[in-house]
Design an enzyme around this catalytic site. Sequence first.
Site, mmCIF file in Angstrom:
data_model
loop_
_atom_site.group_PDB
_atom_site.id
_atom_site.type_symbol
_atom_site.label_atom_id
_atom_site.label_comp_id
_atom_site.label_asym_id
_atom_site.label_seq_id
_atom_site.Cartn_x
_atom_site.Cartn_y
_atom_site.Cartn_z
ATOM 1 N N ASN A 174 -29.437 79.973 4.773
ATOM 2 C CA ASN A 174 -29.236 79.868 3.318
ATOM 3 C C ASN A 174 -30.265 78.971 2.634
ATOM 4 O O ASN A 174 -30.498 79.107 1.436
ATOM 5 C CB ASN A 174 -27.825 79.359 3.022
ATOM 6 C CG ASN A 174 -27.480 78.094 3.775
ATOM 7 O OD1 ASN A 174 -27.464 78.074 5.005
ATOM 8 N ND2 ASN A 174 -27.196 77.027 3.056
ATOM 9 N N THR A 233 -16.721 81.427 4.036
ATOM 10 C CA THR A 233 -16.192 80.178 4.589
ATOM 11 C C THR A 233 -14.875 80.433 5.314
ATOM 12 O O THR A 233 -14.669 79.982 6.445
ATOM 13 C CB THR A 233 -16.004 79.121 3.489
ATOM 14 O OG1 THR A 233 -17.286 78.723 2.999
ATOM 15 C CG2 THR A 233 -15.278 77.891 4.020
ATOM 16 N N CYS A 250 -23.360 73.947 -1.278
ATOM 17 C CA CYS A 250 -22.159 73.350 -0.694
ATOM 18 C C CYS A 250 -22.329 71.875 -0.379
ATOM 19 O O CYS A 250 -21.363 71.174 -0.125
ATOM 20 C CB CYS A 250 -21.759 74.116 0.565
ATOM 21 S SG CYS A 250 -21.361 75.845 0.222
ATOM 22 N N SER A 302 -19.769 87.601 2.394
ATOM 23 C CA SER A 302 -19.296 86.994 1.146
ATOM 24 C C SER A 302 -19.690 87.865 -0.042
ATOM 25 O O SER A 302 -20.840 88.303 -0.142
ATOM 26 C CB SER A 302 -19.909 85.601 0.994
ATOM 27 O OG SER A 302 -19.420 84.960 -0.161
ATOM 28 N N GLY A 303 -18.750 88.096 -0.951
ATOM 29 C CA GLY A 303 -19.016 88.941 -2.104
ATOM 30 C C GLY A 303 -20.013 88.350 -3.087
ATOM 31 O O GLY A 303 -20.890 89.057 -3.591
ATOM 32 N N HIS A 304 -19.901 87.060 -3.359
ATOM 33 C CA HIS A 304 -20.709 86.500 -4.447
ATOM 34 C C HIS A 304 -22.167 86.290 -4.079
ATOM 35 O O HIS A 304 -22.972 85.871 -4.917
ATOM 36 C CB HIS A 304 -20.082 85.212 -4.993
ATOM 37 C CG HIS A 304 -20.273 83.999 -4.148
ATOM 38 N ND1 HIS A 304 -21.080 82.951 -4.519
ATOM 39 C CD2 HIS A 304 -19.748 83.655 -2.959
ATOM 40 C CE1 HIS A 304 -21.039 82.008 -3.593
ATOM 41 N NE2 HIS A 304 -20.238 82.412 -2.628
ATOM 42 N N THR A 337 -1.219 87.823 -0.758
ATOM 43 C CA THR A 337 -1.374 89.025 -1.561
ATOM 44 C C THR A 337 -2.847 89.356 -1.734
ATOM 45 O O THR A 337 -3.649 88.488 -2.103
ATOM 46 C CB THR A 337 -0.730 88.824 -2.949
ATOM 47 O OG1 THR A 337 0.658 88.523 -2.770
ATOM 48 C CG2 THR A 337 -0.881 90.078 -3.805
#
Length: 374
Positions: free
Chosen positions: A152, A72, A325, A200-202, A242
């Site tokens: 998706n 996103t 979403c 996206s990682g997840h 960070t």
Amino acid sequence: MTIYLDMNATSPVMDDVAKLVQKMFVDEYGNAGSRTHEFGARAKKAVEKARQQVADVVKADKSEVIFTSGATESNNIALLGLREHAEQHGKKHIITTGIEHKAVLEPIEYLEMQGFEVSYLKVGKNGLVDIQELKSELRDDTILVSIMHVNNETGSIQPISEICEVLAEHPAYLHTDAAQSFGKLPEGLENERIDLISASGHKLYAPKGIGALIMRRRGFIKPPLKPIMFGGGQEKGLRPGTLAVPLIAGFGFACELAQKKTHAWQKDAQELKEELISGLDNLGAEYNGSNTSPFVLNFSIPGINSEAAMVMLKGIAAVSNGSACTSSSYTPSHVLTAMQLDDDRIAGAIRVSWGPMTKSLPVKAIVEKLGQLR
């Protein structure tokens, strides 16, 4: 025991990835921006290793990867970050589709309110864009084409290589939201004509809260993106804050594992899909989307409402009827609506999605339960 079959919404973290993330949280907790001691140096080394692992998925250079909180944010940087360049050069036309994720559609709608003109490519009942329509919509002032790789909701795989061919001689930037394909179906994403790739990682069995934007150079010139947030100058001045070193390391490791296992994953997933289709055929199921990912199946059964189906499947399988979403919304799926499916078919649509952790599907139980609703 309920089996989790909603991996297009989010996925469990692979065991080895989780172990690495845990180690980074507990033992290697340095700030990658701290240059005065070894803790910071080790954190920076872990980040750069992960940057290479992410880049390798699509044969990019690691300097072209910036880390974000997920697809996103990557989409927002890619789309809104081009605004200043577009306005300076008088190129304010965008081409996209009606089946994009809301993380693409809403930033584009915002640009539309700021005076950009948007052409939305139509898709047929197969859920695929028409290459000829893309050709006809291209203009001299087209600054951006944004078309997702794998949808998706339906899993339809867009003809990304053909899209690249159409744009071969056009200067418009090409962005693709690859949240559902990155590492799992990487074929086509290595094409150097794709300027911007969101990941996206997840969705790749890594933690939530981490993703990447790959910004390919054209020759030596990088995409002219400007930051949409400020404060700190991290990630080449484009994405401040960070760095989440444990999540980054986990995402990188997941990318490395995916590269080694992607073909085996695809083969196993396709076998599960064919078994499920064989069972659902007995109920007269209609399948939504063509040229679809082996990791997902979107189907409708005449006479069965998806809400009733999900209630019936409780205790057996956790499935969905659309994008996570927009799960709080009871409006019809914008994807299936754009595909021009009839109202009953849209109301009955169920999405089942799985991954390499899924060793079998309770096909018999699913068919029996859904059969009771007819």
